[in-house]
Design an enzyme around this catalytic site. Sequence first.
Site, short mmCIF file in Angstrom:
data_model
loop_
_atom_site.label_atom_id
_atom_site.label_comp_id
_atom_site.label_asym_id
_atom_site.label_seq_id
_atom_site.Cartn_x
_atom_site.Cartn_y
_atom_site.Cartn_z
N TRP A 197 0.86 -1.19 0.00
CA TRP A 197 0.00 0.00 0.00
C TRP A 197 0.89 1.23 0.00
CZ3 TRP A 197 -4.71 -1.59 -1.01
CH2 TRP A 197 -5.71 -0.61 -1.11
N ASP A 198 0.29 2.43 0.00
CA ASP A 198 1.19 3.58 -0.04
C ASP A 198 1.85 3.85 1.32
OD1 ASP A 198 -1.08 4.71 1.10
OD2 ASP A 198 -1.29 6.34 -0.36
N TRP A 199 1.45 3.10 2.36
CA TRP A 199 2.13 3.17 3.65
C TRP A 199 2.68 1.80 4.08
CZ3 TRP A 199 -0.97 -0.49 5.39
CH2 TRP A 199 -2.31 -0.44 5.03
N ASN A 469 -14.03 1.25 0.32
CA ASN A 469 -13.26 2.47 0.48
C ASN A 469 -12.92 3.07 -0.89
OD1 ASN A 469 -11.23 4.35 1.89
ND2 ASN A 469 -9.91 3.27 0.46
N GLU A 470 -13.47 4.23 -1.15
CA GLU A 470 -13.08 5.08 -2.29
C GLU A 470 -13.38 4.53 -3.68
OE1 GLU A 470 -9.02 6.37 -1.65
OE2 GLU A 470 -9.64 7.77 -0.09
N GLU A 566 -11.58 11.07 6.08
CA GLU A 566 -10.13 10.90 5.88
C GLU A 566 -9.53 12.25 5.55
OE1 GLU A 566 -8.40 8.25 3.02
OE2 GLU A 566 -9.65 6.57 3.65
C1 BMA Z 1 -6.76 7.14 1.08
C2 BMA Z 1 -6.87 5.89 1.89
C3 BMA Z 1 -5.72 4.98 1.73
C4 BMA Z 1 -4.43 5.72 1.55
C5 BMA Z 1 -4.56 7.13 2.02
C6 BMA Z 1 -3.31 7.93 1.84
O1 BMA Z 1 -6.83 6.92 -0.26
O2 BMA Z 1 -8.11 5.28 1.69
O3 BMA Z 1 -5.95 4.15 0.63
O4 BMA Z 1 -3.42 5.06 2.19
O5 BMA Z 1 -5.59 7.78 1.35
O6 BMA Z 1 -2.97 8.05 0.50
#
Ligand code: BMA
Length: 896
Positions: A197-199, A469-470, A566
């Site tokens: 993932w990005d983290w 999610n998203e 978020e």
């Molecule tokens: C959103 C989240 C994650 C991601 C975060 C930071 O898109 O739902 O998928 O890690 O932002 O980019």
Amino acid sequence: MMKRLVILIAIISLKNAKVLSFSEINLNSSWRIENSNGTIRLTNISLPSGIYSALEEARVIKSIYDFKNDLSTKWVARENWTYLLNIPCTKQQHDYDHVILSLHGVDTFSLVYLNDELLGETNNMFVRYRYDVTTLLRKECPSEVRLRIEIRSAVAEAAALSARYQQLKVVPECPPEVYHGECHMNLIRKMQASFSWDWGLAAPSMGLWKPVRLEYYNSAKLSDVTFALTEVGDYWHIRLGVYLETGTLSKPVEGTLSFSILGLTGLAEQTITVEEDSAENGELLVENTLKVPKQSVERWWPNGHGLQKLYELRVQWEDEILTSPQKPTEKIIRIGFRSIELVQDKTNDGLTFYFMVNNVPIFMKGSNWITSSILPEKSYDEDYVKYLLTSAKSTHMNMLRVWGGGVYESDLFYQLADELGILIWHDLMFACSMYPANEEFLNNVATEVRQNVKRIQYHPSVALWATNNENEVALRQNWYGTQINQEAYIEEYKQLYVNVIQAEILKIDKWRTVLISSPSNGDLSVAQNNIADNPQDPRYGDVHYYNYEDDGWDPNIYSGGRFISEYGYQSFPAFSSWPTVSLTPEELTDLINHRQHSPLGNDPILLMIEKNLPLPLIDSPDYLRNIIYLSQVSQAMIVKTETEVYRSKRIEQGTMGALYWQLNDVWIAPSWSSIEYGGKYKILHYWMKKIFTENHIVASINRNKWMDLYLIRDALGVDEQWTIRMYLHSWSSFQPVHEVLFDSIMVPENTVVKIDSFNIHSYLSRFNANPADHLVQFELLSQNGTKLSENFLLLDKIKNASQSPRPSIKISIVAMKCSVITNKATYSIKVDVTSPAIFLYMELAPKSDSLKQCHFSNNGFLQFTPSVSVQLECADLGCKSNLHASDINVMAVNQM
Ligand code: BMA
């Protein structure tokens, strides 16, 4: 040998003539693991187990968390691994009609054999698989019975599956290259983040991440109990759904179910008879309603609004079919009496979007929960989950969002959330991607949803379900190139989330809101056929907001919304969390860059530092330490600014929720988290306690360059009169330049009060005060003079300050207290400064790195008095610890 294999959890008492109508044994030890050609054999494996942990324990691989081992261990996920166990022949298999082998969590693709008989195939890590082994066991016992679970590489399976989707590709096919990840995670039902993932790192584990059990019963066993409340006059109506299982086939079920609530004797007791056939899959749902007078129970409240009163509801099942006498089996669930509603009423410009709990509108303060470990077998770790959830509660959070790229959490997770008063916004496990919608995939998902919703839904902490999610916004905004085939993708989207997932949830839980996506426009998304024109519209539903270009320290860049589920900014984990001793600064920089998965790299972090803070010298030996520290200051300032905008815009914009991204981490890497992997708090987490405090004062400079002041009061109660003390300070002196009093301000309950804007620039000119060299500090006082909260307002960028002398800072440990009961040490620390210190930050030196769960009572603060006391408490610091002042590194923006 055989004896060691099993742990009996429900033992049949041999002395007692009565048998339990259900018994089970846990097959959790003495497993063996082999790779495909038998060159690696591991023994003595206990469940829960995953291949990375097992190989590391056997010293076949080094920890995936160290250095770049995520790359050097990539071969592990490309191998196939077989789990083996000799299972016991027991007396129970003759005493009971059914013996069911129950696999609670296989990660992910496997063939399951008993001796050489194929029992079945698994392909979803979130599903519990059951096999009737009654006949087989009777046939094979007392000879050796071998259970063999051949787990295939999920990476290879996903790649192979992709061939099926040539017509309409399931996009994105691969993560961005900087993730160093694996492809096609969206084709398989496995923790989505485990492919990177990005983290987070790619660690596509394989294993048995939940228990394996042998269950013995006659006609039926109790599996799940669902619970819902409605308020009818002076009564709570408790609607219960009791799920019984009759092996894996349809059977007649006869018996009695009894209900009672501990502490409510005579009130909610009931016994009902059951005489029905179970469904084809061996499942039977029995529904019942209990009535409890409202006055006889206390309500459950979210954190900060009251107590979390929980009651034990007991359901007992007694088989009628049995001829021999038997004892009933039971299931106890802890329930809470509370109402919850997501209110979406018409406003002038859109719809409201807020949670009403027990008829009180509550502003949701919290964060986003990613899996607590990238290795599923560790993600249910009780101590760590408890640690993280307690850390959320202590920062005044009342909601966490279980994000859709992780796992359905452990029972303990939800129990703790119930106890701590943390509401859960629950995504289903689908994130940032398109997904298949063929029949096989849909059926698989339907089972996953049914099983997990049944298990989780009774918890009072669960506030709502969101099916992904998203993915709505991704589809609408063409994130993955779906535009060319828009219609087909939309069709599949609705098929999966609306026709299957939402429908399955509603069959079990029709009392909670099901949002199709997060973010979405809520009811407007539904009206627009579940794909809104703009799912990120701030006038509807929830929004996710990230901005890596504009100055995040400036409150005026935030466009707001009804509920921001978020938002956030990256920072680097503390210097002491990196392998600073074994790596040169160049190697360390390379490691940090390797772990920076954002396609934007470190630029956003550095840009915000550059815009606002004095830059450390790039060739100084302390450069890395300094830049890491500044990244945490900047992240804390950005999230503070943004959170305070959202909290203060409750009335003006109808904002009723702020869940920042993200609470926790899965490895030491640049990320948006406030708590590092392992538990160390970043500056942000220290600050969140102040930012989310119940009574708060927020100040900001608006677009007209005047100062806005907001008073926030979350709690209920009679009107209160508050006083603000405002101090004008220069960066160079402990003494304020001037003080202003805003007296007797009426603050009603559960609201935000805005004070008339204040002409800060004309005020400053009265004292000839240059904004760059000054700041404003606030104290908020109650009517009786108690300090409710404090805050500060920067008047210019800190980097522009021309008079901010470098303080000399001295740390002394003045006392150490030790609790013999808990074996925990608490250190009293005195911090002396010669002049004001900007964002003074203390960090335990690298040699005390094992101490991750240590907290200072305050950290990253502005120090405007010569001396302050701070406590240091460590969960893992025993009484024999001998910490010295020299073990604490100290930094400040004006001391680099
Ligand atoms: C959103 C989240 C994650 C991601 C975060 C930071 O898109 O739902 O998928 O890690 O932002 O980019």
